[in-house]
Design a protein around this motif. Structure first.
Motif, PDB file in Angstrom:
ATOM      1  N   UNK A  18      44.234  44.662  32.000  1.00 53.01           N
ATOM      2  CA  UNK A  18      43.530  44.678  33.289  1.00 53.01           C
ATOM      3  C   UNK A  18      43.945  43.486  34.141  1.00 53.01           C
ATOM      4  N   UNK A  19      43.990  42.298  33.521  1.00 51.10           N
ATOM      5  CA  UNK A  19      44.396  41.091  34.264  1.00 51.10           C
ATOM      6  C   UNK A  19      45.830  41.217  34.760  1.00 51.10           C
ATOM      7  N   UNK A  20      46.698  41.800  33.913  1.00 57.00           N
ATOM      8  CA  UNK A  20      48.105  41.944  34.305  1.00 57.00           C
ATOM      9  C   UNK A  20      48.226  42.859  35.523  1.00 57.00           C
ATOM     10  N   UNK A  21      47.580  44.033  35.476  1.00 53.27           N
ATOM     11  CA  UNK A  21      47.721  44.977  36.584  1.00 53.27           C
ATOM     12  C   UNK A  21      46.952  44.504  37.824  1.00 53.27           C
ATOM     13  N   UNK A  22      45.916  43.688  37.614  1.00 53.89           N
ATOM     14  CA  UNK A  22      45.220  43.126  38.777  1.00 53.89           C
ATOM     15  C   UNK A  22      46.119  42.135  39.508  1.00 53.89           C
ATOM     16  N   UNK A  23      46.933  41.407  38.712  1.00 50.48           N
ATOM     17  CA  UNK A  23      47.813  40.401  39.299  1.00 50.48           C
ATOM     18  C   UNK A  23      49.097  41.009  39.860  1.00 50.48           C
ATOM     19  N   UNK A  24      49.670  41.986  39.106  1.00 51.52           N
ATOM     20  CA  UNK A  24      50.972  42.519  39.498  1.00 51.52           C
ATOM     21  C   UNK A  24      50.933  44.005  39.859  1.00 51.52           C
ATOM     22  N   UNK A  25      49.729  44.569  40.018  1.00 53.60           N
ATOM     23  CA  UNK A  25      49.616  45.995  40.319  1.00 53.60           C
ATOM     24  C   UNK A  25      50.259  46.391  41.633  1.00 53.60           C
ATOM     25  N   UNK A  26      50.338  45.454  42.582  1.00 54.77           N
ATOM     26  CA  UNK A  26      50.925  45.773  43.887  1.00 54.77           C
ATOM     27  C   UNK A  26      52.411  46.124  43.776  1.00 54.77           C
ATOM     28  N   UNK A  27      53.068  45.666  42.691  1.00 53.79           N
ATOM     29  CA  UNK A  27      54.490  45.984  42.513  1.00 53.79           C
ATOM     30  C   UNK A  27      54.722  47.464  42.250  1.00 53.79           C
ATOM     31  N   UNK A  28      53.676  48.173  41.814  1.00 53.68           N
ATOM     32  CA  UNK A  28      53.837  49.590  41.459  1.00 53.68           C
ATOM     33  C   UNK A  28      53.382  50.524  42.572  1.00 53.68           C
ATOM     34  N   UNK A  29      52.927  49.968  43.702  1.00 54.79           N
ATOM     35  CA  UNK A  29      52.439  50.821  44.791  1.00 54.79           C
ATOM     36  C   UNK A  29      53.603  51.275  45.677  1.00 54.79           C
TER      37      UNK A  29
END
Length: 291
Positions: free
Chosen positions: A280-291
Motif C-alpha cells: 500500500x505504501x509503495x503504490x501510494x508513493x509511486x502509483x502515479x507512475x502507472x496512471x
C-alpha cells in the motif's frame, strides 16, 4: 413483466471467467479464511481445540524468535532488493546494445530462474562448504585463509543473500532489458545531437520511461523476498542458531515441527499484514507512475 434475456455473448463471458473465479475461491480465499480462523484458535497435535481470541497474536509478538526472524527477513528483503535489482539494471544497460554473443548470454541468464530453490540451496552448500569447498580452496591458495561461510552468523546471512541474488538477478535483468529496448531510439538520437552526457540521457530519458517497469520489478522482488523460505532451509536450515531464520521459516517451525497451528497461522497473518502495508505504501508513493 417479461424478463429481459441475457445476450449469448454475455453468457459466454461468464463461462470463460468461471474457472478463474473457482480457482481463486478454492486456492486463495478459502485457505486465507481458514488461516484467519486458525489464528484465533488453540491447537494440540495438529487438532483445533478452542477459541483463544488474540492469545496467539500476543504470543507471537512477545516472542524474541519472531523479532529475530523479522530482523533477518528485513535484511533479506532490503539486501536482495538492492543487489538483484541493481545488478539486473546494470546488466540490462550493458547489454542494451549490439554486442557479439548477447543472445547466448540472455539464454544462459534464464537458467537460474528454472532452478528449484531447494536444489539451488544444496548447490551453494557445496560451493560454500568450509572444508574442501571450491571457494575456500581458492582462498587458501591465494591468501591462506578460509571464510566460515555457513558456521558464522553474519557470513551465513551473506551466503543466503548471494544465492538469492544469483537466482533473482536474471529476472530483473530480462524484464528491464525488454523495457529498455522499448524506449524509442529517436529520443537517444535527439539527445546525442544536443551533446547530452550519458548520465543526462539516463536521468532524463531512460529512467523516466522505464520507471513503471522498474517499480513492478521492485514490488515483485519485495513480495518474493518476504516469502523466502526454501533457500535458508536448504542452505543453512535457519542456522547457525537463529541467524538465517525468516518469518516464513517460523511459520514452518511452529506449524509442522511444533504442531502449533494457531501460532503458525497468527505468524502468517502478521506477515501478510506487513506485506500488505508495504504494498500500500509503495503504490501510494509511486502509483502515479502507472496512471
Amino acid at each position: 413483466m417479461k424478463k429481459k434475456k441475457t445476450p449469448l455473448k454475455e453468457q459466454g463471458k461468464k463461462w470463460f471467467i468461471a474457472p478463474a473465479i473457482t480457482w481463486l475461491m478454492l486456492f486463495t480465499l478459502a485457505p486465507l479464511i481458514y488461516t484467519v480462523y486458525l489464528s484465533f484458535h488453540g491447537s494440540r497435535f495438529l487438532q483445533v481445540t478452542r477459541f483463544v481470541g488474540l492469545k496467539n497474536f500476543i504470543n507471537v509478538l512477545t516472542d524474541y524468535r519472531f523479532w529475530g526472524a523479522f530482523r533477518v527477513t528485513i535484511i533479506f528483503v532490503l539486501g536482495g532488493l538492492v543487489l538483484s535489482v541493481g545488478l539486473g539494471l546494470l546488466f540490462a544497460l550493458l547489454f542494451n546494445r549490439q554486442i557479439r554473443g548477447v543472445q547466448v548470454f540472455r539464454t544462459l541468464s534464464t537458467m537460474p530462474l528454472f532452478t528449484a530453490p531447494v536444489a539451488l540451496g544444496y548447490i551453494f552448500m557445496i560451493i560454500f562448504y568450509e572444508n574442501g569447498g571450491p571457494i575456500n580452496n581458492f582462498l587458501t591458495m591465494v591468501i591462506s585463509k578460509q571464510v566460515p561461510w555457513l558456521s558464522n552468523p553474519s557470513w551465513a546471512v551473506f551466503s543466503v543473500l548471494i544465492a538469492d541474488t544469483w537466482q533473482w538477478t536474471p529476472f530483473a535483468f530480462l524484464v528491464l532489458l525488454a523495457s529498455l529496448q522499448a524506449v524509442p531510439k529517436d529520443l537517444y538520437e535527439a539527445a546525442s545531437l544536443d551533446s547530452a552526457s550519458s548520465w543526462d540521457i539516463f536521468k532524463h530519458i531512460t529512467f523516466p520511461l522505464i520507471s513503471p517497469v522498474l517499480g513492478t520489478v521492485i514490488i515483485l522482488r519485495i513480495v518474493e523476498a518476504f516469502k523466502v523460505f526454501d533457500l535458508p532451509f536448504a542452505l543453512t536450515n535457519g542456522g547457525p542458531g537463529l541467524a538465517t531464520r525468516t518469518l516464513t521459516f517460523n511459520v514452518y517451525t511452529n506449524g509442522l515441527r511444533d504442531q502449533n497451528l494457531g501460532t503458525a497461522s497468527a505468524t502468517a497473518i502478521v506477515l501478510l499484514v506487513i506485506v500488505l502495508l508495504v504494498s500500500v505504501l509503495f503504490f501510494k508513493r509511486y502509483g502515479s507512475n502507472y496512471e
